[in-house]
Design a protein around this motif. Structure first.
Motif, PDB file in Angstrom:
ATOM      1  N   SER A 165      23.802  19.554   6.573  1.00 24.26           N
ATOM      2  CA  SER A 165      22.975  20.673   7.018  1.00 24.26           C
ATOM      3  C   SER A 165      23.041  21.765   5.965  1.00 24.26           C
ATOM      4  N   GLY A 166      22.089  22.679   6.007  1.00 26.27           N
ATOM      5  CA  GLY A 166      22.054  23.777   5.061  1.00 26.27           C
ATOM      6  C   GLY A 166      20.639  24.104   4.655  1.00 26.27           C
ATOM      7  N   GLN A 167      20.465  25.229   3.999  1.00 31.11           N
ATOM      8  CA  GLN A 167      19.149  25.622   3.511  1.00 31.11           C
ATOM      9  C   GLN A 167      18.720  24.667   2.404  1.00 31.11           C
ATOM     10  N   GLU A 207      29.166  29.000  -5.077  1.00 34.08           N
ATOM     11  CA  GLU A 207      28.193  28.279  -4.251  1.00 34.08           C
ATOM     12  C   GLU A 207      28.207  26.789  -4.575  1.00 34.08           C
ATOM     13  N   HIS A 234      21.676  23.741  -0.039  1.00 33.27           N
ATOM     14  CA  HIS A 234      22.752  24.717  -0.241  1.00 33.27           C
ATOM     15  C   HIS A 234      23.803  24.461   0.838  1.00 33.27           C
ATOM     16  N   LEU A 235      24.973  23.999   0.425  1.00 29.09           N
ATOM     17  CA  LEU A 235      26.003  23.579   1.375  1.00 29.09           C
ATOM     18  C   LEU A 235      26.869  24.751   1.814  1.00 29.09           C
ATOM     19  N   SER A 236      27.180  24.799   3.094  1.00 31.66           N
ATOM     20  CA  SER A 236      28.073  25.833   3.615  1.00 31.66           C
ATOM     21  C   SER A 236      29.518  25.494   3.279  1.00 31.66           C
ATOM     22  N   GLY A 237      30.392  26.506   3.360  1.00 31.79           N
ATOM     23  CA  GLY A 237      31.813  26.274   3.103  1.00 31.79           C
ATOM     24  C   GLY A 237      32.404  25.251   4.052  1.00 31.79           C
ATOM     25  N   ASP A 238      31.922  25.233   5.303  1.00 33.18           N
ATOM     26  CA  ASP A 238      32.434  24.272   6.283  1.00 33.18           C
ATOM     27  C   ASP A 238      32.096  22.846   5.872  1.00 33.18           C
TER      28      ASP A 238
END
Length: 218
Positions: free
Chosen positions: A87-89, A57, A111-115
């Motif tokens: 963007s992200g939670q 993560e 919390h960063l996304s893989g993208d």
């Protein structure tokens, strides 16, 4: 957050009038500028978050007052070829009386996304948790290095969604305990250092006139 023993051996071993060592330079690559947008849609520096990786993560840790800016502007990070929309939670510390000026923790994360991670400029990397000491308490005389992107040290490339600029760092000893009372802070979760403008340096170790420190918040 502050350095663990390995990090401390890096920052504490810096002679106050020297340039950064290679390991310090690598650590500073975990610090990334976060930007908003002006009314004319030009990038505007807002803060200097840190990137942390826990297992698979990836997280961006910043000051809550920086993330508050998302209420009035889209937030961006430097990408490989253009700015990347953040963007992200996310979670933020809750300020007393809904007044961020009273928030002594002033902390947030995304919390960063893989993208998003794949699109962040490859010059940056994610700090592993073993190099983070969440239990460090400020001790008078102990060295700390503060590093970030003052908003006046960053510029934009006209007509492009790109930014240019430099990190600025300042290393000095933590203040005496009595100072914390004077500035309404607490050494348990705050760090105050002595400040001498003649010791300010840029990321190449050159002595510079210190920039206004707006934008260096986490």
């Amino acid at each position: 957050m502050s350095a663990t023993e390995e990090q401390q051996s890096v920052s504490h071993g810096i002679p106050e009038n020297s340039g950064p060592t290679p390991r310090v330079v690598k650590l500073t690559r975990t610090i990334i500028p976060i930007l908003g947008s002006t009314e004319r849609r030009h990038p505007c520096p807002l803060g200097s978050p840190i990137l942390i990786g826990v297992g698979h993560e990836r997280f961006l840790i910043t000051a809550a007052h920086v993330l508050d800016e998302n209420k009035i502007t889209t937030l961006y990070l430097p990408g490989n070829s253009e700015l990347v929309e953040l963007s992200g939670q996310s979670r933020q510390s809750k300020p007393p009386e809904d007044n961020r000026d009273l928030d002594r923790f002033d902390t947030a994360y995304v919390h960063l996304s893989g993208d998003i991670v794949s699109r962040i400029n490859r010059v940056y990397w994610f700090l592993p948790p073993q190099l983070v000491d969440m239990n460090d308490v400020s001790t008078p005389g102990k060295h700390y290095m503060f590093t970030g992107y003052p908003h006046k040290a960053l510029g934009t490339v006209y007509g492009k969604r790109k930014i240019v600029g430099q990190l600025h760092s300042y290393t000095d000893r933590a203040s005496e305990t009595a100072i914390y009372t004077q500035i309404d802070a607490n050494p348990t979760w705050n760090i105050a250092i002595n400040f001498d403008a003649k010791r300010a340096k840029d990321d190449k170790g050159r002595t510079v006139t210190p920039k206004e420190r707006k934008g260096m918040s986490g």
